[in-house]
Design a protein around this motif. Structure first.
Motif, PDB file in Angstrom:
ATOM      1  N   THR A  45      26.476  38.743  21.816  1.00 17.19           N
ATOM      2  CA  THR A  45      26.040  39.052  20.443  1.00 17.19           C
ATOM      3  C   THR A  45      26.587  40.638  20.316  1.00 17.19           C
ATOM      4  OG1 THR A  45      23.848  39.303  20.989  1.00 17.19           O
ATOM      5  CG2 THR A  45      24.528  37.133  20.182  1.00 17.19           C
ATOM      6  N   HIS A  46      26.630  41.226  21.049  1.00 14.70           N
ATOM      7  CA  HIS A  46      26.656  42.576  20.932  1.00 14.70           C
ATOM      8  C   HIS A  46      28.155  43.139  21.748  1.00 14.70           C
ATOM      9  CE1 HIS A  46      22.759  42.187  20.033  1.00 14.70           C
ATOM     10  NE2 HIS A  46      22.747  43.464  19.328  1.00 14.70           N
ATOM     11  N   PRO A  47      28.647  44.238  21.025  1.00 15.98           N
ATOM     12  CA  PRO A  47      28.445  44.792  19.777  1.00 15.98           C
ATOM     13  C   PRO A  47      28.720  43.768  18.328  1.00 15.98           C
ATOM     14  CG  PRO A  47      30.591  45.721  20.511  1.00 15.98           C
ATOM     15  CD  PRO A  47      29.814  44.769  21.561  1.00 15.98           C
ATOM     16  N   ALA A  48      28.072  44.072  17.319  1.00 18.14           N
ATOM     17  CA  ALA A  48      28.001  43.371  16.383  1.00 18.14           C
ATOM     18  C   ALA A  48      29.333  43.203  15.835  1.00 18.14           C
ATOM     19  CB  ALA A  48      27.177  43.553  15.277  1.00 18.14           C
ATOM     20  N   GLY A  49      29.899  41.883  15.437  1.00 19.03           N
ATOM     21  CA  GLY A  49      31.381  41.696  14.830  1.00 19.03           C
ATOM     22  C   GLY A  49      32.327  41.712  15.929  1.00 19.03           C
ATOM     23  N   LEU A  50      32.132  41.468  17.436  1.00 17.17           N
ATOM     24  CA  LEU A  50      33.137  41.391  18.291  1.00 17.17           C
ATOM     25  C   LEU A  50      34.045  40.311  17.921  1.00 17.17           C
ATOM     26  CD1 LEU A  50      34.127  42.451  21.001  1.00 17.17           C
ATOM     27  CD2 LEU A  50      32.451  40.936  22.109  1.00 17.17           C
TER      28      LEU A  50
END
Length: 259
Positions: A45-50
Protein backbone atom coordinates in the motif's frame (compact mmCIF):
# COMPACT_ATOMS: atom_id res chain seq x y z
CA UNK A 1 26.09 -12.67 -5.04
CA UNK A 2 24.12 -14.50 -2.33
CA UNK A 3 21.02 -13.48 -0.37
CA UNK A 4 20.50 -13.50 3.41
CA UNK A 5 19.96 -17.26 3.41
CA UNK A 6 23.17 -17.93 1.49
CA UNK A 7 21.39 -18.77 -1.77
CA UNK A 8 22.96 -17.57 -5.04
CA UNK A 9 21.25 -14.70 -6.88
CA UNK A 10 22.47 -14.82 -10.49
CA UNK A 11 22.10 -11.17 -11.45
CA UNK A 12 23.88 -9.65 -14.40
CA UNK A 13 24.03 -5.97 -13.62
CA UNK A 14 21.49 -3.81 -11.85
CA UNK A 15 17.91 -5.12 -12.33
CA UNK A 16 15.46 -2.95 -14.24
CA UNK A 17 12.21 -4.87 -13.63
CA UNK A 18 11.72 -5.93 -10.03
CA UNK A 19 8.78 -7.67 -8.35
CA UNK A 20 8.50 -7.33 -4.57
CA UNK A 21 6.46 -9.85 -2.59
CA UNK A 22 6.90 -7.95 0.71
CA UNK A 23 5.09 -4.66 1.46
CA UNK A 24 7.93 -3.15 3.49
CA UNK A 25 10.49 -4.02 0.81
CA UNK A 26 8.18 -2.60 -1.84
CA UNK A 27 8.12 0.74 -0.06
CA UNK A 28 11.87 0.72 0.52
CA UNK A 29 12.70 -0.02 -3.11
CA UNK A 30 10.10 2.37 -4.53
CA UNK A 31 11.49 5.22 -2.42
CA UNK A 32 15.16 4.34 -2.84
CA UNK A 33 15.26 3.25 -6.49
CA UNK A 34 12.38 5.00 -8.27
CA UNK A 35 11.16 3.33 -11.43
CA UNK A 36 12.54 -0.21 -11.02
CA UNK A 37 9.45 -1.81 -9.49
CA UNK A 38 7.30 -3.56 -12.08
CA UNK A 39 5.15 -5.66 -9.74
CA UNK A 40 4.04 -5.89 -6.11
CA UNK A 41 1.49 -7.67 -3.96
CA UNK A 42 -2.08 -6.51 -3.41
CA UNK A 43 -1.04 -5.56 0.14
CA UNK A 44 1.77 -3.23 -0.93
CA UNK A 45 0.00 0.00 0.00
CA UNK A 46 3.01 2.31 0.20
CA UNK A 47 4.08 4.55 -1.28
CA UNK A 48 0.58 5.78 -2.09
CA UNK A 49 -0.32 5.68 -5.76
CA UNK A 50 2.24 3.02 -6.68
CA UNK A 51 1.29 2.06 -10.24
CA UNK A 52 2.66 -1.44 -10.86
CA UNK A 53 1.24 -4.83 -11.77
CA UNK A 54 -0.39 -6.59 -8.81
CA UNK A 55 0.50 -10.24 -8.28
CA UNK A 56 -1.74 -11.41 -5.44
CA UNK A 57 -0.83 -11.83 -1.78
CA UNK A 58 2.47 -12.35 0.00
CA UNK A 59 1.67 -15.87 1.22
CA UNK A 60 -0.08 -16.89 -1.98
CA UNK A 61 1.20 -14.84 -4.90
CA UNK A 62 -0.06 -15.59 -8.37
CA UNK A 63 3.12 -17.00 -9.87
CA UNK A 64 1.80 -16.69 -13.42
CA UNK A 65 1.28 -12.97 -12.78
CA UNK A 66 4.84 -12.69 -11.45
CA UNK A 67 6.17 -14.43 -14.56
CA UNK A 68 4.05 -12.23 -16.84
CA UNK A 69 5.75 -9.11 -15.49
CA UNK A 70 9.02 -10.26 -17.03
CA UNK A 71 10.97 -9.57 -13.86
CA UNK A 72 14.72 -9.83 -13.76
CA UNK A 73 14.57 -10.05 -9.96
CA UNK A 74 12.01 -11.00 -7.30
CA UNK A 75 12.39 -9.80 -3.71
CA UNK A 76 11.01 -12.02 -0.93
CA UNK A 77 11.28 -12.65 2.81
CA UNK A 78 11.88 -15.90 4.68
CA UNK A 79 8.93 -15.33 7.00
CA UNK A 80 6.37 -13.71 4.71
CA UNK A 81 6.82 -15.87 1.61
CA UNK A 82 6.64 -19.62 1.09
CA UNK A 83 9.72 -21.64 0.17
CA UNK A 84 7.85 -23.50 -2.54
CA UNK A 85 6.97 -20.26 -4.35
CA UNK A 86 10.58 -19.07 -4.18
CA UNK A 87 11.74 -22.46 -5.46
CA UNK A 88 9.23 -22.40 -8.35
CA UNK A 89 10.38 -18.97 -9.50
CA UNK A 90 14.02 -19.98 -9.31
CA UNK A 91 13.24 -23.12 -11.30
CA UNK A 92 11.90 -20.81 -14.02
CA UNK A 93 15.26 -19.03 -14.10
CA UNK A 94 14.06 -15.92 -12.23
CA UNK A 95 16.59 -14.69 -9.66
CA UNK A 96 15.09 -14.32 -6.16
CA UNK A 97 16.68 -12.42 -3.27
CA UNK A 98 15.29 -13.59 0.10
CA UNK A 99 15.78 -11.43 3.18
CA UNK A 100 16.01 -13.03 6.60
CA UNK A 101 13.22 -13.17 9.17
CA UNK A 102 15.00 -10.66 11.37
CA UNK A 103 14.52 -10.95 15.13
CA UNK A 104 15.15 -7.27 15.80
CA UNK A 105 15.51 -3.79 14.41
CA UNK A 106 19.32 -3.74 13.94
CA UNK A 107 19.30 -7.05 12.06
CA UNK A 108 16.37 -5.99 9.87
CA UNK A 109 17.99 -2.69 8.95
CA UNK A 110 21.30 -4.43 8.27
CA UNK A 111 19.50 -6.87 5.97
CA UNK A 112 17.83 -4.03 4.10
CA UNK A 113 21.11 -2.15 3.86
CA UNK A 114 22.89 -5.18 2.43
CA UNK A 115 20.20 -5.83 -0.16
CA UNK A 116 20.09 -2.22 -1.37
CA UNK A 117 23.88 -2.12 -1.62
CA UNK A 118 24.40 -5.50 -3.28
CA UNK A 119 21.48 -5.39 -5.69
CA UNK A 120 21.20 -1.70 -6.52
CA UNK A 121 24.62 -0.30 -5.62
CA UNK A 122 23.17 2.01 -2.96
CA UNK A 123 26.09 2.31 -0.58
CA UNK A 124 28.38 5.02 0.68
CA UNK A 125 27.23 8.40 -0.55
CA UNK A 126 24.34 6.72 -2.41
CA UNK A 127 22.82 5.16 0.69
CA UNK A 128 19.18 6.27 1.08
CA UNK A 129 18.69 9.06 3.61
CA UNK A 130 15.74 7.26 5.26
CA UNK A 131 18.01 4.28 5.99
CA UNK A 132 20.70 6.46 7.54
CA UNK A 133 18.06 8.26 9.64
CA UNK A 134 16.40 5.02 10.76
CA UNK A 135 19.68 3.40 11.76
CA UNK A 136 20.57 6.47 13.79
CA UNK A 137 17.10 6.73 15.36
CA UNK A 138 17.00 3.13 16.53
CA UNK A 139 20.61 2.89 17.72
CA UNK A 140 19.86 4.35 21.17
CA UNK A 141 20.44 2.08 24.19
CA UNK A 142 17.47 -0.13 25.10
CA UNK A 143 15.58 1.62 27.92
CA UNK A 144 14.27 0.11 31.14
CA UNK A 145 10.92 -1.71 31.02
CA UNK A 146 7.96 0.53 31.82
CA UNK A 147 5.17 -1.94 30.97
CA UNK A 148 4.64 -5.54 29.95
CA UNK A 149 2.26 -6.04 27.07
CA UNK A 150 0.15 -8.68 25.43
CA UNK A 151 0.49 -7.94 21.71
CA UNK A 152 -2.20 -9.56 19.52
CA UNK A 153 -1.67 -9.53 15.77
CA UNK A 154 -4.81 -11.50 14.86
CA UNK A 155 -8.23 -12.28 16.24
CA UNK A 156 -10.36 -15.38 15.56
CA UNK A 157 -8.16 -17.16 16.46
CA UNK A 158 -6.06 -15.02 18.75
CA UNK A 159 -2.42 -14.82 17.66
CA UNK A 160 0.15 -12.84 19.63
CA UNK A 161 3.78 -11.83 19.29
CA UNK A 162 6.08 -14.47 20.77
CA UNK A 163 9.84 -14.82 20.78
CA UNK A 164 12.34 -13.14 18.45
CA UNK A 165 10.07 -10.90 16.39
CA UNK A 166 10.87 -7.58 14.76
CA UNK A 167 7.76 -5.93 16.22
CA UNK A 168 8.57 -7.25 19.67
CA UNK A 169 12.01 -5.68 19.46
CA UNK A 170 10.53 -2.37 18.31
CA UNK A 171 8.35 -2.33 21.42
CA UNK A 172 11.22 -3.36 23.69
CA UNK A 173 13.23 -0.40 22.37
CA UNK A 174 10.33 1.77 23.49
CA UNK A 175 10.41 0.33 27.01
CA UNK A 176 7.62 -2.23 26.48
CA UNK A 177 8.33 -5.88 27.32
CA UNK A 178 6.42 -8.64 25.54
CA UNK A 179 4.54 -10.99 27.86
CA UNK A 180 5.21 -13.86 25.43
CA UNK A 181 8.85 -13.07 24.63
CA UNK A 182 9.94 -16.33 26.25
CA UNK A 183 7.46 -18.52 24.39
CA UNK A 184 8.80 -21.35 22.23
CA UNK A 185 6.88 -20.07 19.21
CA UNK A 186 7.27 -16.77 17.38
CA UNK A 187 3.50 -16.41 17.00
CA UNK A 188 1.66 -18.37 19.70
CA UNK A 189 -2.10 -18.93 19.63
CA UNK A 190 -3.22 -18.74 23.26
CA UNK A 191 -6.90 -18.77 24.17
CA UNK A 192 -8.45 -15.46 25.16
CA UNK A 193 -8.90 -16.78 28.70
CA UNK A 194 -5.12 -17.15 29.01
CA UNK A 195 -4.52 -13.59 27.80
CA UNK A 196 -7.07 -12.23 30.26
CA UNK A 197 -5.50 -14.33 33.00
CA UNK A 198 -2.09 -12.72 32.47
CA UNK A 199 -3.65 -9.29 32.83
CA UNK A 200 -5.73 -10.26 35.86
CA UNK A 201 -2.67 -11.74 37.58
CA UNK A 202 -0.56 -8.64 36.90
CA UNK A 203 1.91 -10.50 34.69
CA UNK A 204 0.96 -8.05 31.93
CA UNK A 205 -0.41 -4.54 32.39
CA UNK A 206 -0.98 -3.40 28.82
CA UNK A 207 -2.60 -4.65 25.61
CA UNK A 208 -0.94 -3.30 22.46
CA UNK A 209 -3.32 -3.42 19.47
CA UNK A 210 -1.83 -2.68 16.02
CA UNK A 211 -4.03 -2.00 13.00
CA UNK A 212 -2.31 -4.64 10.87
CA UNK A 213 -2.16 -7.42 9.90
CA UNK A 214 -5.49 -7.55 11.78
CA UNK A 215 -7.18 -4.17 11.95
CA UNK A 216 -7.78 -3.76 15.67
CA UNK A 217 -9.91 -0.76 16.61
CA UNK A 218 -10.94 1.09 19.78
CA UNK A 219 -13.80 -1.40 20.20
CA UNK A 220 -11.52 -4.43 20.40
CA UNK A 221 -9.79 -3.44 23.63
CA UNK A 222 -12.85 -3.00 25.88
CA UNK A 223 -14.65 -5.85 24.13
CA UNK A 224 -11.96 -8.50 24.55
CA UNK A 225 -10.07 -7.13 27.55
CA UNK A 226 -12.56 -5.29 29.76
CA UNK A 227 -10.89 -3.03 32.28
CA UNK A 228 -7.40 -3.48 30.81
CA UNK A 229 -5.20 -0.59 29.69
CA UNK A 230 -4.70 -0.72 25.94
CA UNK A 231 -2.91 1.23 23.23
CA UNK A 232 -3.85 1.45 19.55
CA UNK A 233 -0.68 1.33 17.44
CA UNK A 234 0.13 2.05 13.81
CA UNK A 235 0.81 -1.46 12.49
CA UNK A 236 2.97 -0.29 9.61
CA UNK A 237 5.28 1.58 11.96
CA UNK A 238 5.41 -1.41 14.28
CA UNK A 239 5.96 -4.21 11.76
CA UNK A 240 7.52 -2.79 8.58
CA UNK A 241 11.28 -2.43 8.15
CA UNK A 242 11.56 0.40 5.65
CA UNK A 243 11.20 4.17 5.29
CA UNK A 244 8.41 4.14 7.90
CA UNK A 245 11.02 3.41 10.60
CA UNK A 246 12.44 6.91 10.22
CA UNK A 247 10.25 8.86 12.63
CA UNK A 248 8.40 5.80 13.96
CA UNK A 249 9.90 6.01 17.45
CA UNK A 250 8.18 9.33 18.23
CA UNK A 251 4.79 8.32 16.79
CA UNK A 252 4.68 4.93 18.49
CA UNK A 253 5.90 6.50 21.73
CA UNK A 254 3.02 8.98 21.61
CA UNK A 255 0.50 6.22 20.90
CA UNK A 256 1.78 4.18 23.85
CA UNK A 257 1.62 7.24 26.08
CA UNK A 258 -2.09 7.58 25.25
CA UNK A 259 -2.85 4.16 26.76
Amino acid sequence: MVDDLGEPVPLHGCPNRVVSLVPSITEAVAVSVPGVLAGATDYCTHPAGLAVARVGGSKYPKLDAVRAVGADLVLANAEENRREDVAALRADGIPVWVTEAAAGVPAALASMRRMLAAVFGLEGDREPSWLVDAMDEWSDPVPAVTATAVVPVWRRPWVVLGRDTFAGDVLRRLGIANAYAGHAERYPRPPLSELRGLLDAGRADLVALPDEPYRFTAEDGPDAFPGARYALLDGRLLTWCGPSLAGARRVLGDQLADA
